[in-house]
Design an enzyme around this catalytic site. Sequence first.
Site, mmCIF file in Angstrom:
data_model
loop_
_atom_site.group_PDB
_atom_site.id
_atom_site.type_symbol
_atom_site.label_atom_id
_atom_site.label_comp_id
_atom_site.label_asym_id
_atom_site.label_seq_id
_atom_site.Cartn_x
_atom_site.Cartn_y
_atom_site.Cartn_z
ATOM 1 N N SER A 1 0.838 -1.189 0.000
ATOM 2 C CA SER A 1 0.000 0.000 0.000
ATOM 3 C C SER A 1 0.884 1.255 0.000
ATOM 4 O O SER A 1 1.714 1.422 -0.891
ATOM 5 C CB SER A 1 -0.963 -0.039 1.186
ATOM 6 O OG SER A 1 -1.998 0.904 1.040
ATOM 7 N N GLU B 1 -9.244 -4.729 -4.968
ATOM 8 C CA GLU B 1 -8.638 -3.777 -4.040
ATOM 9 C C GLU B 1 -9.662 -2.827 -3.427
ATOM 10 O O GLU B 1 -9.653 -2.553 -2.225
ATOM 11 C CB GLU B 1 -7.567 -2.950 -4.767
ATOM 12 C CG GLU B 1 -6.401 -3.727 -5.336
ATOM 13 C CD GLU B 1 -5.273 -3.952 -4.344
ATOM 14 O OE1 GLU B 1 -5.483 -3.717 -3.133
ATOM 15 O OE2 GLU B 1 -4.196 -4.383 -4.776
ATOM 16 N N HIS C 1 -7.924 -5.157 -0.754
ATOM 17 C CA HIS C 1 -6.666 -4.558 -0.341
ATOM 18 C C HIS C 1 -6.237 -5.136 1.009
ATOM 19 O O HIS C 1 -7.065 -5.326 1.893
ATOM 20 C CB HIS C 1 -6.878 -3.043 -0.223
ATOM 21 C CG HIS C 1 -5.629 -2.255 -0.101
ATOM 22 N ND1 HIS C 1 -4.605 -2.310 -1.016
ATOM 23 C CD2 HIS C 1 -5.228 -1.356 0.845
ATOM 24 C CE1 HIS C 1 -3.641 -1.486 -0.661
ATOM 25 N NE2 HIS C 1 -3.992 -0.892 0.477
#
Length: 515
Positions: A208, A332, A430
């Site tokens: 990330s 995600e 995610h």
Amino acid sequence: MTTANRTANLTTNRTTNRTVTTAQGAVSGARHESFTVFRGIPYAAPPARTGRFAAPAPHAPWDGVRDTTAAGPTAPQAERNLGAIDMSPYFGPGWVPGDDYLTLDIWTPDSPGRQGQDPDLPVMVFVHGGGFVAGSTRASLYDGTAFARDGVVLVTVNYRLGIAGFLDLPGAPRNRGLLDILAALRWVRENIAAFGGDPDQVTLFGQSAGATLTGAVIAAPESRGLVRRAIVQSGSGLGAFSPEQAARVTEAAASALGIAPHADAFDAVPDARLVEAAARIGGIDLRTRTAYDPLIGLSPFSVVADRQPADAIAAGHGSTDIDLLIGTNAEEGNLYLVPSGAYATSAMADVRAAAERSHPRPDLLLDTYRAAHPAATPGQLRSAVMGDALFGAGSWALADAHADRSAGATYSYRFDWRSRAFDGTLGATHTMELPFVFGLDPAQLIGPEALFGPGAPPPDLAPRMHAAWVRFARTGDPGWAPYDTLRRTTTVIGHRWTAREDLRGDVRRAWEVGR
């Protein structure tokens, strides 16, 4: 097994401490059955003493043996959660006050006869995520047991966050959090041999925000000689703010605090007020005549650059001879919609708004997604657009740039194991790949209902994915075909592992038009 039980077992297995001498002084780590953990080793001086808005400075030497058997303080930050999901396993306990927080943790194998041998173990340096405003090495997920078991020296890094780390200020160096990571890498270069690691075999990897920072590091000339390989997990090579965008954030932060937009004024503000102000300046419209907001409003902080990292690498800047492993997760965007209920209530107007916020030709983008997903709900389309705006487009750009210009190899993956949490809607969202990369059983780490839903993932998923990351760190090859701009081979990781050429090529091309 809960996180508390895992910690208790580590304490039970501990026998004696192990002392290692670094350039700054000796440190004592907690020895366990087959590895030693050193926590809170400083790689730079405390920002409170050298300037919270200054570049990192070397830490002063110390006499005697510094106790590094317990976790230390963290960078100032606010609590960060996403809807109904407890994200503390990913972000840690939040702000643990203390001046000496520019530190790193090291997990190193302790095999018989290891001490005294040549330092030849691969080193993996992990940069945590958290939207540039949260996270620390204290997060329970970043447990290096599996890496140390498999002969890797794992290093996890704390860095400055939020206003102190990333607000672009006159009178201060830009991207101080990024400078912290470079300082940590220089520390690793100088000291890791004492822990059994090979300073010429360092893999920088992040997830990330940490993955975007990893991309920024390898695009920076200062990284040459510090990194041999890199892994970018759900990051973006197009994730930097332009100076014009950053100036809007600076203006908003100064206005929230009632001070001048200059480093001297901000340095007079206590950490607690800076953290509070950072939490209040969201929602800034960062669209300009030449750029869209790469974080689509989810964070007011990012790396600030005149040129995107992917473009810098395409121009031949940065580390041009490293190997790169890069990828994203299949869904995600679900993390930002499902827990809050926005996924279920999304309408086509929301999908259009997401497209308009991130692309100059929203009709083209929407037509492409509808053609690729003809049966998709508005929630699924909104998630797909958000996920690619945040991570997909920038990962394609970085992979292509690296494949074209680097002397090292490029490898691509797409993680698609779907969580069944939230009635099966959370999916391959995610962060979902992280426990598998660290070789952890997700159910043992945070409980099966929190993020992974009922049931269990395939029993070989964590061992196999973790082994691929270790193999890449050791050899530069994760075990599948490399990526190039002709075939664009991507390995899909899930219940089955399959190689696909130019996966989602129509969507990739639509985002290229947007550049």
